[in-house]
Design a protein around this motif. Structure first.
Motif, short mmCIF file in Angstrom:
data_model
loop_
_atom_site.label_atom_id
_atom_site.label_comp_id
_atom_site.label_asym_id
_atom_site.label_seq_id
_atom_site.Cartn_x
_atom_site.Cartn_y
_atom_site.Cartn_z
N SER A 42 0.82 -1.21 0.00
CA SER A 42 0.00 0.00 0.00
C SER A 42 0.86 1.26 0.00
CB SER A 42 -0.92 0.01 1.22
OG SER A 42 -1.83 -1.08 1.19
N SER A 43 1.86 1.28 0.87
CA SER A 43 2.74 2.46 0.94
C SER A 43 3.59 2.58 -0.32
CB SER A 43 3.63 2.37 2.18
OG SER A 43 4.44 1.20 2.13
N GLU A 45 2.69 1.96 -3.38
CA GLU A 45 1.90 2.61 -4.43
C GLU A 45 1.93 4.12 -4.29
OE1 GLU A 45 -2.72 2.73 -6.08
OE2 GLU A 45 -2.14 1.30 -4.51
N ILE A 46 1.72 4.61 -3.07
CA ILE A 46 1.71 6.05 -2.83
C ILE A 46 3.09 6.64 -3.08
CG2 ILE A 46 1.46 7.84 -1.07
CD1 ILE A 46 -1.18 6.77 -2.04
N GLU A 130 -3.44 0.30 5.45
CA GLU A 130 -3.82 1.31 4.46
C GLU A 130 -3.55 2.73 4.98
OE1 GLU A 130 -4.95 1.14 1.36
OE2 GLU A 130 -4.90 -1.05 1.24
N LYS A 134 0.08 4.60 4.25
CA LYS A 134 -0.03 5.59 3.18
C LYS A 134 0.26 7.00 3.70
CE LYS A 134 -2.99 3.05 -0.02
NZ LYS A 134 -4.25 2.98 -0.77
#
Length: 453
Positions: A42-43, A45-46, A130, A134
């Motif tokens: 998740s992290s 992607e950001i 999440e 993020k």
């Protein structure tokens, strides 16, 4: 035979049977590991998609460790996104399956097991896999990208078969539906940059003058020569048969450093002369001074020419002034490099040259008739229309009136009152623009404030 098989089986070591607490402990440990992996994806992607390309290039040039890995991953953004999504979904599904099995040990109802798993895993994933990861990635984009680049590259290698399949399938779906993956489009658009500039002004990062200059830079690319030029009526020129003394006198009287030279009329401009060349010709030339000897050629450009392209052309040809013509070859005006610069930095006033827009009150301004409508709209925060046949405030007034106007006349348009202040022959030189809506709103606001007191 039967006894032999029993004897053989008895000699085989038996696997230990895991008891309930042991299974629970291992399941919890597995879920914790999977939560960490979900947080990682998740992290990632950001962080990876928030890191701008120019910064990645700078990190590579500086020789920062893992910078080349980041650039390699971002060279195929669609595959990078598929890798992250495949990894994240596998981890989350595995986490849900294990949690369902663990809860099923202690809860007999299948429905209750499903409900507890759904809400429990959702809460855990949202909080620990999440939101928190993020948020961290947003605040530490660059450092986190460098830290997770190599593990992410390893994940792409491990998941390669699945990544290739889903990469191909998503592209196929996009092709069939006629869509385009947003991840493959430009990351930053002109509109987004303009929004960033406006936000920067509101937050105090840039001041109003800087914001206006940046806004003019964006408009510059969409500006045409007709919008920038000095109109024909304001052109000071000398005939080609004038003497050098007469040409110098014309430049001094008009306070011009350079002027066009014409043959018979302004529709036949043959070049440009400068005061410096005229003085040199007058004092140091051999024989009688001649105006024709110091005339330098210039460009004739259509009024629809983009000024961005025109600026490049003037720089390439080392020209300070060009002539603007219409579709019939008639001289419409001229453009200098100063006109170009003013489109970006604003008006450069000299001596007693009046302000193009002078505010008398917050909602009242004196405006020169030759000012472009878009400048008036921006300064007064109004929305006067710009037609194909006019671009200046004077042109708007003539278009609305449908005739010549006189000093003292007034016209109104959408809560805007325009009063004619000064007219030179048939030309509107100055008008008073009043925003009626604000003028009427102010007393109401004052009454409301007085009532509150």
């Amino acid at each position: 035979m039967g006894s032999s098989l029993i004897t053989l089986a008895a000699g085989i070591p038996q696997l230990p049977v895991l008891e309930g607490p042991t299974v629970t402990l291992l399941g919890i440990l597995a879920i914790m590991v999977l939560i960490g992996m979900s947080a990682f994806f998740s992290s990632s992607e950001i962080a990876m998609f928030s890191l701008p390309k120019h910064r990645v290039d700078s990190l590579v040039d500086e020789g920062v460790k893992s910078a080349k890995t980041i650039r390699a991953l971002k060279e195929n953004p669609h595959r990078l996104l598929v890798t992250i999504l495949v990894g994240n979904n596998l981890v989350n599904i595995a986490m849900t399956a294990i949690a369902t099995a663990l809860i099923g040990i202690y809860v007999e109802s299948a429905l209750l097991t499903i409900v507890l798993t759904t809400f429990g895993i959702t809460a855990v994933v949202l909080l620990f896999a999440e939101t928190a990861p993020k948020s961290y990635a947003v605040e530490h984009t660059e450092s986190w990208s460098l830290r997770i680049a190599r593990p992410l590259k390893l994940s792409e290698t491990v998941l390669y078969p699945l990544v290739v399949v889903f990469d191909h399938l998503t592209r196929l779906v996009n092709k069939v539906t006629g869509g385009r993956a947003a991840i493959e489009s430009t990351y930053v658009t002109r509109e987004e940059i303009q929004n960033i500039i406006e936000t920067g002004e509101r937050e105090g990062v840039i001041d109003e003058e800087e914001r206006e200059m940046l806004a003019r830079i964006f408009r510059f690319n969409n500006t045409i020569a007709k919008e920038v030029m000095t109109p024909r009526l304001d052109i000071t020129a000398v005939p080609k048969d004038a003497t050098v003394d007469e040409a110098i006198e014309t430049c001094i009287q008009a306070d011009r450093e350079r002027v066009p030279v014409f043959d018979r009329n302004l529709d036949n401009i043959i070049g440009i002369v400068t005061v410096r060349d005229l003085v040199r010709e007058l004092r140091y030339s051999e024989g009688d001074p001649s105006l024709e000897r110091v005339v330098k050629p210039t460009l004739h450009v259509p009024e629809s020419k983009n000024v961005d392209e025109l600026l490049t052309e003037m720089q390439d040809n080392r020209l300070q002034m060009v002539i603007v013509i219409d579709e019939f070859g008639t001289t419409e005006g001229l453009i200098t490099l100063e006109d170009m610069v003013e489109e970006i930095v604003g008006d450069i006033l000299e001596g007693d040259e009046p302000e193009p827009i002078e505010f008398l009150e917050e909602n009242v301004a004196l405006v020169q008739g030759e000012v472009n409508i878009d400048e008036v709209n921006e300064a007064l925060e109004i929305d006067l229309p710009e037609g194909e046949e006019f671009e200046t405030l004077a042109g708007f007034v003539f278009n609305r009136a449908g005739r010549l106007v006189e000093e003292g006349e007034e016209i109104e348009f959408d809560e805007v009152k325009i009063g004619i202040e000064r007219v030179d022959n048939t030309r509107i030189m100055k008008v008073r623009v009043t925003v009626l809506e604000r003028e009427e709103a102010d007393p109401a606001v004052e009454e409301a404030d007085a009532g509150d007191d």
